[in-house]
Every structure is written in C-alpha cells, then in structure tokens.
Design an enzyme around this catalytic site. Structure first.
Site, PDB file in Angstrom:
ATOM      1  CG  HIS A 123      -0.485   0.946   7.252  1.00  0.00           C
ATOM      2  ND1 HIS A 123       0.535   0.348   8.270  1.00  0.00           N
ATOM      3  CD2 HIS A 123       0.064   1.614   6.476  1.00  0.00           C
ATOM      4  CE1 HIS A 123       1.619   1.031   7.902  1.00  0.00           C
ATOM      5  NE2 HIS A 123       1.373   1.833   6.826  1.00  0.00           N
ATOM      6  CD  GLU A 124      -0.996   2.241   2.634  1.00  0.00           C
ATOM      7  OE1 GLU A 124      -0.540   3.429   2.736  1.00  0.00           O
ATOM      8  OE2 GLU A 124      -0.299   1.290   3.057  1.00  0.00           O
ATOM      9  CB  CYS A 145       5.292   2.196   7.298  1.00  0.00           C
ATOM     10  SG  CYS A 145       4.707   3.491   6.497  1.00  0.00           S
ATOM     11  CG  LEU A 146       6.144   0.940   1.046  1.00  0.00           C
ATOM     12  CD1 LEU A 146       5.987   1.117  -0.248  1.00  0.00           C
ATOM     13  CD2 LEU A 146       7.504  -0.349   0.933  1.00  0.00           C
ATOM     14  CD  GLN A 177       3.303   5.735   2.732  1.00  0.00           C
ATOM     15  OE1 GLN A 177       2.154   5.148   2.377  1.00  0.00           O
ATOM     16  NE2 GLN A 177       4.358   5.031   3.045  1.00  0.00           N
ATOM     17  N   GLY A 186       0.829  -1.263  -0.028  1.00  0.00           N
ATOM     18  CA  GLY A 186       0.024  -0.007  -0.118  1.00  0.00           C
ATOM     19  C   GLY A 186       1.039   1.164  -0.088  1.00  0.00           C
ATOM     20  CG  HIS A 204       0.296   6.505   5.557  1.00  0.00           C
ATOM     21  ND1 HIS A 204       1.509   6.951   6.541  1.00  0.00           N
ATOM     22  CD2 HIS A 204       0.568   5.146   5.273  1.00  0.00           C
ATOM     23  CE1 HIS A 204       2.317   5.932   6.474  1.00  0.00           C
ATOM     24  NE2 HIS A 204       1.739   4.945   5.872  1.00  0.00           N
TER      25      HIS A 204
HETATM   26 ZN    ZN Z   1       2.757   3.334   5.721  1.00  0.00          ZN
END
Ligand code: ZN
Length: 194
Positions: free
Chosen positions: A134-135, A92-93, A50, A45, A138
């Site tokens: 999670h997304e 997480c990226l 991000q 995701g 963000h």
């Molecule tokens: Zn993340």
C-alpha cells in the site's frame, strides 16, 4: 519545517516520487515527523507523497503503536517476486473514513535502504506485506481504490466524489492553490534529494 498529512485528491498523491540520492539530518527529521504523524493518526503506514514530498520514503508499523511491533523507515523500496493472492480491508490516512477490500500478492520480496543507509532485503508476508505494498503504491501515485474491483469501488464512489467536490471548491475560492501551483511547489525537494 512542519509536515502535515494531505488528503485526496491533492495532486501530490498522484505523482511518481523520485529516488533519494542523499540522506541528511533534515531527512532523518522528516522520517521522525512522519512516524509521529502516523502514530497520531492511528495509522500503520505513511508515505512521503502523503506529506506532500515527492521522494521515495515511507514509514510503517503494522502494530500501529509506538514501542510495539516493528517500526520501519524505508528508502527507495523495490518490490519483487509477488506470490499468492489475498483480499483484505484497507484504509488510508489520506482518505479518512473510507475503507475497501483490496486483493494483493500474499508475499513479496522487499529491497530498500533504512535511514542509516543499510540495505534491507527480505521476504515479507501477512499484514506487513499488505502495508508495504500500500505504501509503495503511494510512491508511484497509486491509491488503494485504484486496485479495488469496479463493484467494490462503486460503494465508495460517493465518498470520493464528496472529497473531490470539497477540494475543488477550496481551490475555486483560493483556499488551496491550483494543481499546477501545488506541483510546482515540489521543485525544491527534487533539487535537495534527487
Ligand atoms: Zn494510504
């Protein structure tokens, strides 16, 4: 316009993104780039915050592979009717190499729009429900470690502090603009899409 993934503690990760009022060719290109970046980074995701955009859109694919699983591009998502609880590992990226256990509702009702403007309304559970929560977090400026227990978070505190130190030292030497400037640079996106 070339997007790239920003890392914690970039201040855009902490803002509440605004609803999208307009879909155009550029936004469809942004969604395509976000999917490219997500697959390249082997993520499941990626949210607008991000990639340094203050608008409510995220992409996801719980399978993590192009052409496999279910690929989602969601605009203005709203999550309702949380049911149950389940604890699972998340990464997480924007926090490369950092993982932790996060407790979340097991299923949620998702309302959103896809990139063609079609409404999406469904109940999701399992790993997809975790990814979507999670997304969606963000877009509200929430990081997964905000939802970890104090005890679990202590185990990653040193890694978080290290990322903070690196980011701040780059800001102090002028390699990265200060937080106020970074946030001010988002203004044109509000004008375009919100
Ligand atoms: Zn993340």
């Amino acid at each position: 316009m070339q997007l790239s993934i920003i890392s914690y503690p970039h201040p855009t990760l902490r803002i509440r993104s605004k609803p999208i009022r307009r879909v155009n060719k550029e936004l469809r290109n942004i969604a395509a780039q976000m999917l490219d970046l997500m697959y390249e980074a082997e993520g499941v995701g990626l949210a607008a915050n991000q990639v340094n955009l203050p608008i409510r859109i995220f992409v996801a694919n719980p399978a993590g592979e192009r052409g496999d699983g279910e690929e989602l591009v969601l605009l203005n998502p709203e999550l309702q009717m949380p049911k149950g609880n389940v604890t699972g590992q998340e990464g997480c990226l924007s926090l490369p190499g950092i993982y932790g256990q996060v407790k979340r509702p097991k299923s949620i009702r998702l309302s959103a729009f896809d990139i063609q403007g079609n409404p999406v309304d469904r109940v999701v559970d399992g790993f997809l429900a975790r990814v979507i929560q999670h997304e969606n977090d963000h877009l509200d400026g929430v990081m997964f470690f905000d939802r970890m227990t104090e005890e679990a978070k202590r185990e990653i505190d040193d890694q978080l502090h290290e990322l903070e130190t690196v980011f701040e030292s780059k800001q102090n030497t002028g390699g990265i603009a200060n937080n106020e400037q970074l946030i001010a640079e988002l203004d044109p996106w509000y004008e375009k899409y919100t």
